[in-house]
Design a protein around this motif. Structure first.
Motif, mmCIF file in Angstrom:
data_model
loop_
_atom_site.group_PDB
_atom_site.id
_atom_site.type_symbol
_atom_site.label_atom_id
_atom_site.label_comp_id
_atom_site.label_asym_id
_atom_site.label_seq_id
_atom_site.Cartn_x
_atom_site.Cartn_y
_atom_site.Cartn_z
ATOM 1 N N SER A 75 -5.064 -18.123 15.112
ATOM 2 C CA SER A 75 -5.771 -18.548 13.759
ATOM 3 C C SER A 75 -5.911 -18.556 12.671
ATOM 4 C CB SER A 75 -7.431 -17.819 14.833
ATOM 5 O OG SER A 75 -7.176 -18.289 16.200
ATOM 6 N N GLY A 76 -4.425 -17.524 12.140
ATOM 7 C CA GLY A 76 -5.414 -17.209 10.967
ATOM 8 C C GLY A 76 -5.750 -17.214 10.001
ATOM 9 N N ILE A 77 -6.234 -15.488 10.781
ATOM 10 C CA ILE A 77 -7.007 -14.321 10.780
ATOM 11 C C ILE A 77 -6.246 -13.502 9.839
ATOM 12 C CG2 ILE A 77 -8.796 -13.533 10.953
ATOM 13 C CD1 ILE A 77 -9.821 -15.235 12.545
ATOM 14 N N ILE A 78 -5.042 -13.171 10.843
ATOM 15 C CA ILE A 78 -4.214 -11.544 9.978
ATOM 16 C C ILE A 78 -2.735 -12.451 9.819
ATOM 17 C CG2 ILE A 78 -5.705 -10.206 11.196
ATOM 18 C CD1 ILE A 78 -4.165 -10.010 13.433
ATOM 19 N N GLU A 79 -1.889 -11.771 9.565
ATOM 20 C CA GLU A 79 -0.431 -11.934 9.021
ATOM 21 C C GLU A 79 0.488 -10.929 9.575
ATOM 22 O OE1 GLU A 79 -0.206 -14.057 5.611
ATOM 23 O OE2 GLU A 79 -0.700 -12.013 4.752
ATOM 24 N N ARG A 80 1.968 -10.787 9.945
ATOM 25 C CA ARG A 80 2.002 -9.687 9.948
ATOM 26 C C ARG A 80 2.836 -9.580 8.395
ATOM 27 N NH1 ARG A 80 5.035 -10.991 15.863
ATOM 28 N NH2 ARG A 80 4.774 -13.294 15.086
ATOM 29 N N ARG A 81 3.142 -8.662 8.420
ATOM 30 C CA ARG A 81 4.401 -8.085 7.338
ATOM 31 C C ARG A 81 5.401 -6.847 7.218
ATOM 32 N NH1 ARG A 81 -0.977 -7.360 2.454
ATOM 33 N NH2 ARG A 81 -1.423 -9.461 3.220
ATOM 34 N N THR A 82 5.938 -6.341 6.724
ATOM 35 C CA THR A 82 6.922 -5.384 6.732
ATOM 36 C C THR A 82 6.688 -5.404 5.059
ATOM 37 O OG1 THR A 82 8.582 -7.472 8.451
ATOM 38 C CG2 THR A 82 9.806 -5.148 6.695
ATOM 39 N N LEU A 83 6.870 -3.585 5.326
ATOM 40 C CA LEU A 83 6.533 -2.704 4.516
ATOM 41 C C LEU A 83 8.623 -2.994 3.849
ATOM 42 C CD1 LEU A 83 4.094 -0.648 5.357
ATOM 43 C CD2 LEU A 83 4.088 -1.997 4.004
ATOM 44 N N PRO A 84 8.566 -2.864 1.933
ATOM 45 C CA PRO A 84 9.150 -3.115 1.347
ATOM 46 C C PRO A 84 9.660 -1.372 1.544
ATOM 47 C CG PRO A 84 7.683 -2.430 0.024
ATOM 48 C CD PRO A 84 6.932 -2.876 1.463
ATOM 49 N N PRO A 85 11.304 -1.263 1.552
ATOM 50 C CA PRO A 85 11.983 0.298 1.794
ATOM 51 C C PRO A 85 11.617 1.006 1.004
ATOM 52 C CG PRO A 85 12.906 -1.800 1.659
ATOM 53 C CD PRO A 85 12.275 -2.333 1.128
ATOM 54 N N PRO A 86 11.401 2.362 1.185
ATOM 55 C CA PRO A 86 12.125 2.532 3.064
ATOM 56 C C PRO A 86 10.965 2.980 4.011
ATOM 57 C CG PRO A 86 11.096 4.731 1.201
ATOM 58 C CD PRO A 86 10.580 3.583 0.604
ATOM 59 N N ALA A 87 10.064 2.476 3.516
ATOM 60 C CA ALA A 87 8.982 2.247 4.964
ATOM 61 C C ALA A 87 9.516 1.271 5.934
ATOM 62 C CB ALA A 87 7.954 1.550 4.433
ATOM 63 N N ASN A 88 9.913 0.131 5.373
ATOM 64 C CA ASN A 88 10.513 -0.744 6.462
ATOM 65 C C ASN A 88 10.282 -1.423 7.539
ATOM 66 O OD1 ASN A 88 12.658 -2.948 6.321
ATOM 67 N ND2 ASN A 88 13.748 -1.952 7.742
ATOM 68 N N LEU A 94 -5.139 -8.712 7.373
ATOM 69 C CA LEU A 94 -5.780 -9.755 7.622
ATOM 70 C C LEU A 94 -5.795 -10.250 6.642
ATOM 71 C CD1 LEU A 94 -9.369 -8.093 7.434
ATOM 72 C CD2 LEU A 94 -8.171 -9.255 8.817
ATOM 73 N N THR A 95 -5.323 -12.693 6.182
ATOM 74 C CA THR A 95 -5.266 -12.935 4.932
ATOM 75 C C THR A 95 -6.408 -12.476 4.626
ATOM 76 O OG1 THR A 95 -6.151 -14.945 6.340
ATOM 77 C CG2 THR A 95 -3.982 -14.686 7.491
ATOM 78 N N PRO A 96 -6.124 -13.372 3.241
ATOM 79 C CA PRO A 96 -7.367 -13.941 2.430
ATOM 80 C C PRO A 96 -9.101 -14.547 3.139
ATOM 81 C CG PRO A 96 -5.468 -14.489 1.147
ATOM 82 C CD PRO A 96 -4.913 -14.287 2.861
ATOM 83 N N TRP A 97 -8.106 -15.276 4.010
ATOM 84 C CA TRP A 97 -9.521 -15.516 4.867
ATOM 85 C C TRP A 97 -10.080 -14.543 5.744
ATOM 86 C CZ3 TRP A 97 -9.107 -18.489 9.799
ATOM 87 C CH2 TRP A 97 -10.859 -19.337 10.233
ATOM 88 N N GLY A 98 -9.850 -14.052 6.455
ATOM 89 C CA GLY A 98 -9.668 -12.902 7.168
ATOM 90 C C GLY A 98 -10.237 -11.922 6.525
ATOM 91 N N GLU A 99 -10.003 -11.586 5.022
ATOM 92 C CA GLU A 99 -10.529 -10.418 4.761
ATOM 93 C C GLU A 99 -11.882 -11.036 4.354
ATOM 94 O OE1 GLU A 99 -8.350 -10.096 1.077
ATOM 95 O OE2 GLU A 99 -7.533 -8.881 1.794
#
Length: 230
Positions: A75-88, A94-99
């Motif tokens: 629905s465009g409310i959330i998105e998946r992200r990958t944290l940068p290393p070392p977390a990875n 939330l997307t900007p619209w979701g916020e």
């Protein structure tokens, strides 16, 4: 409202669609399914891993959480992200619209708290507590107060900043905190909303405090529950 089934088009991600052009009906389709709005609540203070989301919603199963996350993403409310290393690691955010859903979540919560059916003994997540501080602050009590209060809730750090007649809350450690309060989220309710003093809450084993005790005690008096509906 009548419900109809659709099998194609953008609305097919939800499988059930209100036959109603009102924005309220559309909003219910987007976040009205059980657990969906609570997932949004848990993401209002920033991205969360799957396990952290489930910990904040102890009644949800892993399978249902996966389904709701997929629906909210579609629905465009959330998105998946990958944290940068070392977390990875993968997180949900939330997307900007979701916020933009924050006023809806807080407004619904404040309205519902007026119900005599509200039971404060039920599960209460750290995010829910921090949002309640933002939602239920009595602005007239803020005055010219300038304070940074750290809160350690179930081992996770949060921070509340009071200044310029407003309060902000965030997830993360506050290295500049004037005082630190620690305890379980539910155990802090009597301190913030039940009329217990800081000394009484400490004596009862509900919270522990370090730093500027006077500022911590004053901070605890800034909040109030809305009057119950008649």
């Amino acid at each position: 409202m009548k419900l109809v089934k659709l099998t194609n088009g953008p609305e097919s991600a939800t499988k059930r669609w209100y036959d109603d052009a009102c924005g309220t009906a559309l909003g219910m389709e987007l976040v009205g399914e059980r657990w969906s709005l609570l997932i949004v609540r848990e993401l209002l203070l920033g991205p969360r891993r799957f396990g952290a989301l489930r910990a904040g919603l102890p009644g949800i199963s892993a399978n249902v959480l996966t389904q709701r996350l997929e629906g909210l993403e579609a629905s465009g409310i959330i998105e998946r992200r990958t944290l940068p290393p070392p977390a990875n690691v993968q997180v949900y955010a939330l997307t900007p619209w979701g916020e933009e859903c924050e006023p809806v979540v807080l407004g619904l919560a404040r309205w519902a708290l007026r119900s005599p059916m509200h039971d404060p003994r039920l599960s209460f997540s750290p995010t829910a507590l921090m949002l309640s501080l933002k939602m239920l602050v009595v602005t007239e009590r803020l005055g010219d107060m300038q304070s940074v209060i750290g809160l350690r809730l179930d081992g996770e750090d949060y921070v509340a900043r009071v200044g310029d007649g407003a309060i902000t809350v965030a997830r993360g450690a506050a290295i500049d905190a004037d005082a630190m309060l620690a305890g379980a989220p539910g155990a802090m309710l009597p301190l913030f909303f039940g009329g217990k003093s800081l000394a009484e809450a400490e004596a009862a084993g509900l919270v522990s405090v370090s730093g500027d005790r006077a500022r911590a005690a004053l901070f605890a008096t800034l909040f109030s529950l809305p009057q119950k509906a008649r």
